[in-house]
Motif scaffolding. Structure first.
Motif, PDB file in Angstrom:
ATOM      1  N   GLN A  94       0.834  -1.208   0.000  1.00  0.00           N
ATOM      2  CA  GLN A  94       0.000   0.000   0.000  1.00  0.00           C
ATOM      3  C   GLN A  94       0.870   1.261   0.000  1.00  0.00           C
ATOM      4  OE1 GLN A  94      -3.092   0.092   2.927  1.00  0.00           O
ATOM      5  NE2 GLN A  94      -3.655   2.191   2.476  1.00  0.00           N
ATOM      6  N   LYS A  95       1.926   1.268   0.791  1.00  0.00           N
ATOM      7  CA  LYS A  95       2.841   2.408   0.840  1.00  0.00           C
ATOM      8  C   LYS A  95       3.535   2.599  -0.510  1.00  0.00           C
ATOM      9  CE  LYS A  95       5.624   5.473   2.807  1.00  0.00           C
ATOM     10  NZ  LYS A  95       5.358   6.834   2.442  1.00  0.00           N
ATOM     11  N   ILE A  96       3.913   1.498  -1.138  1.00  0.00           N
ATOM     12  CA  ILE A  96       4.542   1.560  -2.455  1.00  0.00           C
ATOM     13  C   ILE A  96       3.598   2.233  -3.452  1.00  0.00           C
ATOM     14  CG2 ILE A  96       5.281   0.149  -4.425  1.00  0.00           C
ATOM     15  CD1 ILE A  96       6.473  -1.822  -2.364  1.00  0.00           C
ATOM     16  N   LEU A  97       2.346   1.779  -3.482  1.00  0.00           N
ATOM     17  CA  LEU A  97       1.365   2.353  -4.404  1.00  0.00           C
ATOM     18  C   LEU A  97       1.110   3.828  -4.114  1.00  0.00           C
ATOM     19  CD1 LEU A  97      -1.274  -0.504  -4.771  1.00  0.00           C
ATOM     20  CD2 LEU A  97       0.280   0.366  -6.522  1.00  0.00           C
ATOM     21  N   GLU A  98       0.933   4.167  -2.850  1.00  0.00           N
ATOM     22  CA  GLU A  98       0.671   5.564  -2.488  1.00  0.00           C
ATOM     23  C   GLU A  98       1.819   6.476  -2.910  1.00  0.00           C
ATOM     24  OE1 GLU A  98      -0.094   5.182   1.692  1.00  0.00           O
ATOM     25  OE2 GLU A  98      -2.203   4.672   1.379  1.00  0.00           O
ATOM     26  N   ASP A  99       3.053   6.024  -2.691  1.00  0.00           N
ATOM     27  CA  ASP A  99       4.217   6.820  -3.084  1.00  0.00           C
ATOM     28  C   ASP A  99       4.309   6.970  -4.603  1.00  0.00           C
ATOM     29  OD1 ASP A  99       4.875   7.114  -0.442  1.00  0.00           O
ATOM     30  OD2 ASP A  99       6.579   5.727  -0.482  1.00  0.00           O
ATOM     31  N   LEU A 100       4.027   5.883  -5.325  1.00  0.00           N
ATOM     32  CA  LEU A 100       4.073   5.950  -6.782  1.00  0.00           C
ATOM     33  C   LEU A 100       2.994   6.873  -7.337  1.00  0.00           C
ATOM     34  CD1 LEU A 100       4.840   2.243  -7.733  1.00  0.00           C
ATOM     35  CD2 LEU A 100       6.287   4.226  -8.166  1.00  0.00           C
TER      36      LEU A 100
ATOM     37  N   ARG B  18       1.957  -2.140 -17.609  1.00  0.00           N
ATOM     38  CA  ARG B  18       0.756  -2.258 -18.430  1.00  0.00           C
ATOM     39  C   ARG B  18      -0.261  -3.203 -17.787  1.00  0.00           C
ATOM     40  NH1 ARG B  18       0.291   1.031 -22.477  1.00  0.00           N
ATOM     41  NH2 ARG B  18      -0.446  -0.517 -23.932  1.00  0.00           N
ATOM     42  N   ILE B  19      -1.009  -2.687 -16.799  1.00  0.00           N
ATOM     43  CA  ILE B  19      -2.092  -3.444 -16.184  1.00  0.00           C
ATOM     44  C   ILE B  19      -3.331  -2.558 -16.114  1.00  0.00           C
ATOM     45  CG2 ILE B  19      -0.693  -5.110 -14.902  1.00  0.00           C
ATOM     46  CD1 ILE B  19      -0.829  -3.357 -12.476  1.00  0.00           C
ATOM     47  N   ASN B  20      -4.496  -3.167 -16.268  1.00  0.00           N
ATOM     48  CA  ASN B  20      -5.749  -2.416 -16.342  1.00  0.00           C
ATOM     49  C   ASN B  20      -6.095  -1.678 -15.058  1.00  0.00           C
ATOM     50  OD1 ASN B  20      -6.341  -2.926 -18.999  1.00  0.00           O
ATOM     51  ND2 ASN B  20      -7.495  -4.798 -18.551  1.00  0.00           N
ATOM     52  N   CYS B  21      -5.687  -2.198 -13.916  1.00  0.00           N
ATOM     53  CA  CYS B  21      -6.069  -1.530 -12.673  1.00  0.00           C
ATOM     54  C   CYS B  21      -5.392  -0.165 -12.527  1.00  0.00           C
ATOM     55  CB  CYS B  21      -5.801  -2.416 -11.460  1.00  0.00           C
ATOM     56  SG  CYS B  21      -4.085  -2.817 -11.187  1.00  0.00           S
ATOM     57  N   PHE B  22      -4.377   0.125 -13.348  1.00  0.00           N
ATOM     58  CA  PHE B  22      -3.755   1.443 -13.354  1.00  0.00           C
ATOM     59  C   PHE B  22      -4.373   2.366 -14.404  1.00  0.00           C
ATOM     60  CE2 PHE B  22       0.660   0.002 -11.620  1.00  0.00           C
ATOM     61  CZ  PHE B  22       0.086  -0.241 -10.392  1.00  0.00           C
ATOM     62  N   SER B  23      -4.951   1.792 -15.442  1.00  0.00           N
ATOM     63  CA  SER B  23      -5.446   2.621 -16.539  1.00  0.00           C
ATOM     64  C   SER B  23      -6.965   2.756 -16.578  1.00  0.00           C
ATOM     65  CB  SER B  23      -4.952   2.070 -17.876  1.00  0.00           C
ATOM     66  OG  SER B  23      -5.387   0.745 -18.053  1.00  0.00           O
ATOM     67  N   SER B  24      -7.702   1.796 -16.065  1.00  0.00           N
ATOM     68  CA  SER B  24      -9.154   1.825 -16.136  1.00  0.00           C
ATOM     69  C   SER B  24      -9.735   1.976 -14.731  1.00  0.00           C
ATOM     70  CB  SER B  24      -9.654   0.528 -16.775  1.00  0.00           C
ATOM     71  OG  SER B  24     -11.059   0.486 -16.768  1.00  0.00           O
ATOM     72  N   ASP B  25     -10.226   3.179 -14.418  1.00  0.00           N
ATOM     73  CA  ASP B  25     -10.806   3.486 -13.114  1.00  0.00           C
ATOM     74  C   ASP B  25      -9.867   3.091 -11.965  1.00  0.00           C
ATOM     75  OD1 ASP B  25     -12.754   4.509 -11.422  1.00  0.00           O
ATOM     76  OD2 ASP B  25     -13.812   2.600 -11.257  1.00  0.00           O
TER      77      ASP B  25
ATOM     78  N   ILE C 223      -6.400   2.703  -5.242  1.00  0.00           N
ATOM     79  CA  ILE C 223      -5.456   1.944  -4.412  1.00  0.00           C
ATOM     80  C   ILE C 223      -6.052   0.584  -4.062  1.00  0.00           C
ATOM     81  CG2 ILE C 223      -4.255   1.882  -2.181  1.00  0.00           C
ATOM     82  CD1 ILE C 223      -2.973   3.921  -3.966  1.00  0.00           C
ATOM     83  N   LYS C 224      -7.319   0.569  -3.692  1.00  0.00           N
ATOM     84  CA  LYS C 224      -7.976  -0.664  -3.257  1.00  0.00           C
ATOM     85  C   LYS C 224      -7.980  -1.719  -4.364  1.00  0.00           C
ATOM     86  CE  LYS C 224     -12.190  -2.428  -1.157  1.00  0.00           C
ATOM     87  NZ  LYS C 224     -13.517  -2.114  -0.656  1.00  0.00           N
ATOM     88  N   SER C 225      -8.401  -1.331  -5.571  1.00  0.00           N
ATOM     89  CA  SER C 225      -8.455  -2.307  -6.666  1.00  0.00           C
ATOM     90  C   SER C 225      -7.051  -2.760  -7.067  1.00  0.00           C
ATOM     91  CB  SER C 225      -9.196  -1.738  -7.872  1.00  0.00           C
ATOM     92  OG  SER C 225      -8.473  -0.679  -8.453  1.00  0.00           O
TER      93      SER C 225
END
Length: 107
Positions: A16-22, A36-43, A46-48
């Motif tokens: 979670q900390k990694i994602l928040e910082d990024l 290249r993953i959908n959870c970063f590009s489509s809606d 952090i949770k998803s």
């Protein structure tokens, strides 16, 4: 028996900390380009992203590598224990009023 994590830069850093910082540093758009993953590009959220990355080791590894490349290896701010390469500033006698006494050497 526990193993030492001295050489692991991700030791004690949560996903979670990694994602928040990024997200703070890069934003979702740049993260989606880098990994290249959908959870970063489509809606994105952090949770998803956490849910997907916990189930998908190859994606988690790519996100961790992105974190190491973009955030964890940035130079740290100077601390007082590091030496400055510039010569120390010396006040002259005119500005401070202090003059070193002369040492009397025996003849």
């Amino acid at each position: 028996m526990t193993t030492a994590q001295n050489n692991n830069p991700l030791h004690a850093v949560t996903l979670q900390k990694i994602l928040e910082d990024l997200v703070e540093k890069l934003g979702w758009e740049k993260m989606a380009i880098a990994v290249r993953i959908n959870c970063f590009s489509s809606d994105p959220s952090i949770k998803s992203s956490l849910k997907f990355l916990r189930k998908t080791p190859w994606a988690r590894e790519q996100v961790e590598q992105l974190y190491l490349a973009k955030i964890a290896k940035q130079p740290k701010a100077k601390t007082t224990t590091q030496r400055d390469s510039s010569p120390p500033k010396v006040d002259s006698a005119e500005t401070t009023g202090f003059v070193w006494p002369e040492v009397n050497k025996p003849d």
